[in-house]
Design an enzyme around this catalytic site. Structure first.
Site, mmCIF file in Angstrom:
data_model
loop_
_atom_site.group_PDB
_atom_site.id
_atom_site.type_symbol
_atom_site.label_atom_id
_atom_site.label_comp_id
_atom_site.label_asym_id
_atom_site.label_seq_id
_atom_site.Cartn_x
_atom_site.Cartn_y
_atom_site.Cartn_z
ATOM 1 N N ASP A 35 0.834 -1.203 0.000
ATOM 2 C CA ASP A 35 0.000 0.000 0.000
ATOM 3 C C ASP A 35 0.868 1.251 0.000
ATOM 4 O O ASP A 35 1.984 1.244 0.533
ATOM 5 C CB ASP A 35 -0.895 -0.019 1.240
ATOM 6 N N GLY A 36 0.346 2.319 -0.592
ATOM 7 C CA GLY A 36 1.004 3.620 -0.518
ATOM 8 C C GLY A 36 1.671 4.082 -1.792
ATOM 9 O O GLY A 36 2.357 5.106 -1.796
ATOM 10 N N ARG A 89 0.186 9.039 -10.169
ATOM 11 C CA ARG A 89 0.020 7.821 -9.384
ATOM 12 C C ARG A 89 0.680 6.612 -10.054
ATOM 13 O O ARG A 89 1.246 5.750 -9.376
ATOM 14 C CB ARG A 89 -1.477 7.538 -9.172
ATOM 15 N N THR A 145 -10.617 -6.981 -5.712
ATOM 16 C CA THR A 145 -11.881 -6.860 -6.448
ATOM 17 C C THR A 145 -12.418 -5.433 -6.366
ATOM 18 O O THR A 145 -13.190 -5.016 -7.242
ATOM 19 C CB THR A 145 -12.927 -7.837 -5.874
ATOM 20 N N ASN A 155 -10.478 -2.746 -6.501
ATOM 21 C CA ASN A 155 -9.616 -1.840 -7.268
ATOM 22 C C ASN A 155 -10.174 -1.490 -8.645
ATOM 23 O O ASN A 155 -9.702 -0.542 -9.285
ATOM 24 C CB ASN A 155 -8.214 -2.437 -7.433
ATOM 25 N N ARG A 196 -5.735 -2.037 8.472
ATOM 26 C CA ARG A 196 -6.937 -2.816 8.178
ATOM 27 C C ARG A 196 -6.565 -3.892 7.166
ATOM 28 O O ARG A 196 -5.535 -3.806 6.506
ATOM 29 C CB ARG A 196 -8.057 -1.925 7.634
#
Length: 255
Positions: free
Chosen positions: A35-36, A48, A81, A83, A209
């Site tokens: 992540d990130g 991105r 799913t 994304n 999470r």
């Protein structure tokens, strides 16, 4: 139930060295939520997709190091799913990353005896992505080293619902009774039925999470969270997570 208190390190933590790792207590299965990428790119004033590209290069380094450390299974959450909700341009780029990664890195994976596998609903991926994944799986299927397991178009809730439907159909057809259904039977129908459960979950970027990732399989895993963005993750960060894991006592609900 187990209480796995998360360990959180800061953006620029002290880096443990390989000499601190107990080679006799390496987690056999590590799962990573990478992540990130987007935030890493934003902080640098980049689009991105630049973060996703850099993140792919990090995958190469981490896979190589994990294999050298003797990890048996490395599961990477590559595309969920959920994304598909992202902008089409970003999704299209993400769907090209497995192609680029496997085309450029497959010879080294073969050389290092790594076996490529996937979990998720692969048939919903673009054809070019499916083809690259299928080729990598085919060409590494006889390898006996680390399993590199990509979660592609994967969602744990969908997985659990599909297993439930499958077992319910067997009950309706009279093949089994509802009383026959056990945890072991349920596990045998998961995408990961051929793999041991993860020992350690790593999530980067500071989020804490699971994001619909391996909800059943992570029941007794140790969790380790870091504020380091995935493009800044490296071999030393992986070692730090492993050292922290080794300093814990796994009780599995016992004393």
């Amino acid at each position: 139930m187990p209480l796995n208190l998360p360990f959180i390190n800061r953006r620029y933590p002290r880096q443990e060295t390989a000499s601190e790792i107990d080679k006799e207590n390496i987690p056999k299965h590590i799962a990573i939520i990478m992540d990130g990428n987007g935030r890493w790119a934003k902080e640098k004033g980049l689009p991105r997709i630049a973060g996703h590209k850099e993140g792919m290069d990090v995958v190469k380094k981490v896979v190589r190091h994990a294999s050298d450390l003797g990890i048996h299974v490395l599961t990477l959450y590559a595309f969920s799913t959920e994304n598909w909700k992202r902008p089409k341009k970003e999704v299209d780029f993400l769907m090209k990353l497995p192609v680029d990664f496997l085309q450029t890195y497959l010879p080294e994976l073969i050389e290092k005896n790594v076996r490529v596998q996937t979990i998720g609903t692969k048939d919903l991926l673009p054809k070019h992505t499916q083809s690259a994944v299928d080729e990598a799986i085919s060409r590494t299927e006889n390898n006996t080293g680390m399993v590199l397991n990509f979660a592609l178009n994967y969602g744990s809730r969908h997985e659990l619902v599909e297993v439930t439907k499958h077992l319910a159909a067997k009950v309706e057809q009279g093949e089994i009774s509802s009383q026959d259904i056990t945890e072991e039977m349920f596990e045998k129908n998961l995408y990961t039925s051929h793999l041991r459960e993860p020992d350690l979950l790593i999530r980067t970027s500071g989020e804490q999470r699971l994001s619909n990732f391996l909800l059943w399989q992570l029941a007794y895993a140790e969790f380790w969270f870091t504020e380091v963005y995935w493009p800044s993750f490296n071999e030393e960060t992986l070692e730090q997570a492993i050292v922290n894991y080794q300093n814990r006592k796994r009780r599995y609900g016992g004393v």
